[in-house]
Design a protein around this motif. Sequence first.
Motif, PDB file in Angstrom:
ATOM      1  N   GLU A 113       0.737  -0.884  -0.425  1.00 49.47           N
ATOM      2  CA  GLU A 113       0.149   0.089   0.186  1.00 49.47           C
ATOM      3  C   GLU A 113       0.676   1.640  -0.450  1.00 49.47           C
ATOM      4  OE1 GLU A 113      -0.175  -2.560   1.684  1.00 49.47           O
ATOM      5  OE2 GLU A 113      -2.371  -3.111   1.868  1.00 49.47           O
ATOM      6  N   ILE A 114       1.990   1.166   0.814  1.00 49.03           N
ATOM      7  CA  ILE A 114       2.310   2.543   1.246  1.00 49.03           C
ATOM      8  C   ILE A 114       3.823   3.352  -0.877  1.00 49.03           C
ATOM      9  CG2 ILE A 114       5.303   3.125   2.202  1.00 49.03           C
ATOM     10  CD1 ILE A 114       4.136   2.601   4.234  1.00 49.03           C
ATOM     11  N   ARG A 115       3.970   1.592  -1.241  1.00 50.52           N
ATOM     12  CA  ARG A 115       4.305   1.686  -2.424  1.00 50.52           C
ATOM     13  C   ARG A 115       3.488   2.882  -3.708  1.00 50.52           C
ATOM     14  NH1 ARG A 115       6.301  -3.697  -2.225  1.00 50.52           N
ATOM     15  NH2 ARG A 115       4.863  -4.051  -3.654  1.00 50.52           N
ATOM     16  N   ASN A 116       2.476   1.625  -3.177  1.00 49.56           N
ATOM     17  CA  ASN A 116       1.599   2.131  -4.230  1.00 49.56           C
ATOM     18  C   ASN A 116       1.106   3.322  -4.099  1.00 49.56           C
ATOM     19  OD1 ASN A 116       0.644   0.475  -5.100  1.00 49.56           O
ATOM     20  ND2 ASN A 116      -0.727  -0.795  -4.094  1.00 49.56           N
ATOM     21  N   ARG A 117       1.458   4.040  -2.857  1.00 56.81           N
ATOM     22  CA  ARG A 117       1.402   5.717  -2.930  1.00 56.81           C
ATOM     23  C   ARG A 117       2.098   6.692  -3.231  1.00 56.81           C
ATOM     24  NH1 ARG A 117      -0.991   5.003   3.661  1.00 56.81           N
ATOM     25  NH2 ARG A 117      -3.083   3.937   3.702  1.00 56.81           N
ATOM     26  N   ARG A 118       3.033   6.093  -3.027  1.00 56.63           N
ATOM     27  CA  ARG A 118       4.805   7.046  -3.786  1.00 56.63           C
ATOM     28  C   ARG A 118       3.912   6.941  -4.687  1.00 56.63           C
ATOM     29  NH1 ARG A 118       9.310   3.656   0.237  1.00 56.63           N
ATOM     30  NH2 ARG A 118       8.768   4.783   2.155  1.00 56.63           N
ATOM     31  N   LEU A 119       4.118   6.027  -5.883  1.00 61.76           N
ATOM     32  CA  LEU A 119       3.738   5.766  -7.145  1.00 61.76           C
ATOM     33  C   LEU A 119       2.518   6.525  -7.043  1.00 61.76           C
ATOM     34  CD1 LEU A 119       3.874   4.643  -9.987  1.00 61.76           C
ATOM     35  CD2 LEU A 119       2.231   2.600  -9.209  1.00 61.76           C
ATOM     36  N   LYS A 120       1.180   6.976  -6.859  1.00 64.36           N
ATOM     37  CA  LYS A 120       0.087   7.830  -7.138  1.00 64.36           C
ATOM     38  C   LYS A 120       0.511   9.075  -6.828  1.00 64.36           C
ATOM     39  CE  LYS A 120      -4.268   8.164  -7.150  1.00 64.36           C
ATOM     40  NZ  LYS A 120      -5.037   7.459  -8.820  1.00 64.36           N
ATOM     41  N   PHE A 121       1.778   9.900  -5.609  1.00 64.12           N
ATOM     42  CA  PHE A 121       1.894  10.576  -5.750  1.00 64.12           C
ATOM     43  C   PHE A 121       3.077  11.371  -6.691  1.00 64.12           C
ATOM     44  CE2 PHE A 121       5.555  13.781  -4.151  1.00 64.12           C
ATOM     45  CZ  PHE A 121       4.706  14.622  -3.626  1.00 64.12           C
ATOM     46  N   ILE A 137      14.795  10.214 -10.589  1.00 61.31           N
ATOM     47  CA  ILE A 137      14.318  10.632  -8.942  1.00 61.31           C
ATOM     48  C   ILE A 137      13.201  10.010  -8.529  1.00 61.31           C
ATOM     49  CG2 ILE A 137      13.097  12.331  -7.961  1.00 61.31           C
ATOM     50  CD1 ILE A 137      16.117  12.893  -8.266  1.00 61.31           C
ATOM     51  N   ARG A 138      11.842   9.785 -10.064  1.00 61.68           N
ATOM     52  CA  ARG A 138      11.115   8.984  -8.959  1.00 61.68           C
ATOM     53  C   ARG A 138      10.780   7.657  -8.585  1.00 61.68           C
ATOM     54  NH1 ARG A 138       9.756  11.221 -13.952  1.00 61.68           N
ATOM     55  NH2 ARG A 138       9.685   8.978 -15.329  1.00 61.68           N
ATOM     56  N   GLU A 139      12.021   6.719  -9.467  1.00 56.09           N
ATOM     57  CA  GLU A 139      12.194   5.277  -9.363  1.00 56.09           C
ATOM     58  C   GLU A 139      13.114   4.986  -7.275  1.00 56.09           C
ATOM     59  OE1 GLU A 139      14.746   4.076 -12.441  1.00 56.09           O
ATOM     60  OE2 GLU A 139      12.751   3.033 -13.295  1.00 56.09           O
ATOM     61  N   ARG A 140      13.203   6.401  -7.387  1.00 55.83           N
ATOM     62  CA  ARG A 140      14.198   6.435  -5.763  1.00 55.83           C
ATOM     63  C   ARG A 140      13.655   6.676  -5.188  1.00 55.83           C
ATOM     64  NH1 ARG A 140      19.871   6.330  -6.792  1.00 55.83           N
ATOM     65  NH2 ARG A 140      19.946   7.615  -3.852  1.00 55.83           N
ATOM     66  N   PHE A 141      12.864   7.454  -5.144  1.00 54.67           N
ATOM     67  CA  PHE A 141      11.569   8.088  -4.032  1.00 54.67           C
ATOM     68  C   PHE A 141      10.402   7.169  -3.866  1.00 54.67           C
ATOM     69  CE2 PHE A 141       7.398   9.469  -2.883  1.00 54.67           C
ATOM     70  CZ  PHE A 141       7.748  10.640  -2.258  1.00 54.67           C
ATOM     71  N   ARG A 160       1.049  -3.955 -10.994  1.00 55.20           N
ATOM     72  CA  ARG A 160       1.733  -4.718 -12.402  1.00 55.20           C
ATOM     73  C   ARG A 160       2.437  -3.564 -12.617  1.00 55.20           C
ATOM     74  NH1 ARG A 160      -4.124  -5.836 -13.622  1.00 55.20           N
ATOM     75  NH2 ARG A 160      -4.304  -3.651 -14.364  1.00 55.20           N
ATOM     76  N   TRP A 161       2.350  -2.597 -12.363  1.00 57.04           N
ATOM     77  CA  TRP A 161       3.759  -1.126 -12.647  1.00 57.04           C
ATOM     78  C   TRP A 161       4.857  -1.880 -12.763  1.00 57.04           C
ATOM     79  CZ3 TRP A 161       7.065   1.373 -10.281  1.00 57.04           C
ATOM     80  CH2 TRP A 161       7.443   2.477 -10.969  1.00 57.04           C
ATOM     81  N   PHE A 162       5.059  -2.695 -11.163  1.00 58.82           N
ATOM     82  CA  PHE A 162       6.053  -2.959  -9.947  1.00 58.82           C
ATOM     83  C   PHE A 162       6.449  -4.243 -10.941  1.00 58.82           C
ATOM     84  CE2 PHE A 162       3.949  -0.035  -6.969  1.00 58.82           C
ATOM     85  CZ  PHE A 162       5.320   0.958  -6.334  1.00 58.82           C
ATOM     86  N   ASP A 163       5.530  -5.318 -11.238  1.00 55.26           N
ATOM     87  CA  ASP A 163       6.121  -5.935 -11.680  1.00 55.26           C
ATOM     88  C   ASP A 163       6.690  -5.700 -13.421  1.00 55.26           C
ATOM     89  OD1 ASP A 163       4.747  -8.048  -9.852  1.00 55.26           O
ATOM     90  OD2 ASP A 163       3.012  -7.992 -11.090  1.00 55.26           O
ATOM     91  N   ASP A 164       6.050  -4.952 -13.404  1.00 55.53           N
ATOM     92  CA  ASP A 164       7.295  -4.338 -15.081  1.00 55.53           C
ATOM     93  C   ASP A 164       8.796  -3.596 -15.032  1.00 55.53           C
ATOM     94  OD1 ASP A 164       4.317  -6.292 -16.694  1.00 55.53           O
ATOM     95  OD2 ASP A 164       3.426  -3.615 -16.706  1.00 55.53           O
ATOM     96  N   ASP A 165       7.856  -3.539 -13.998  1.00 54.43           N
ATOM     97  CA  ASP A 165       9.509  -2.637 -14.335  1.00 54.43           C
ATOM     98  C   ASP A 165      10.838  -3.011 -13.657  1.00 54.43           C
ATOM     99  OD1 ASP A 165      10.807   0.812 -13.553  1.00 54.43           O
ATOM    100  OD2 ASP A 165      10.988  -0.224 -11.445  1.00 54.43           O
TER     101      ASP A 165
END
Length: 221
Positions: free
Chosen positions: A61-69, A183-187, A216-221
């Motif tokens: 959930e926290i990874r998803n929140r960061r992605l959304k941000f 920058i986005r990935e490190r965040f 799925r975004w994280f899986d593809d990444d």
Amino acid sequence: MQSCFQNSDILSYLALPQDYDPLPSADPIEFLKRHLHELPPNIIQRFSLVTTPKQRTAITEIRNRRLKFTESRPRSLSFAVARNTWPTLWQGRERRGQEEGKEEQEWTKMNFLGGAEQQVGNLAKLLGDMEEEWEAERVQFIRRTQANDEFIPEEESDSEEDEDEIQESESPEEAQALFERRIRERFIYGLLEGADYDSVDWDEWLDVEDADSEERWFDDD
């Protein structure tokens, strides 16, 4: 600071026994995986005392929140701001401080002595040049002090390839895009030192409706 973190308060709020396993202080990440959505803001924020942003990356959930941000294109992660906040991550070769110097000149012309340009033109240029020089020196100092101990995360095994791509990119636009992606990935992975993770990690308004698509975004990444 951990003295402010009390197992009893958290367990009592959730009506859990005091010998609950895992205890919040003993295994906060596992505890959050189970109870993240059950805790109010004034309690959930206390977990910043016993966890790091990188550790919290293990929580979906926290990874998803960061992605959304990051998808909202916040100014704090924009190219202009990030380049100055994390200069050691930027491999561009342009002269540093030019943007800051220009802003200083414009401010002086508009606000100093009522904006009488003839009187303040030279002063504006002088202050602008000084601002540019100060910014360049600041960036140089940060790069020197961080050069020997910059952390290279396991998640970024291709970081050297990214740097090569930036240095050999065909255009400044491509270099900027690669930097912004980095920058986005490190965040997202909790590796951007000095970033305001607390305001994102504990913000339930950033929860996404379609969690499967985010995973799925994280899986593809």
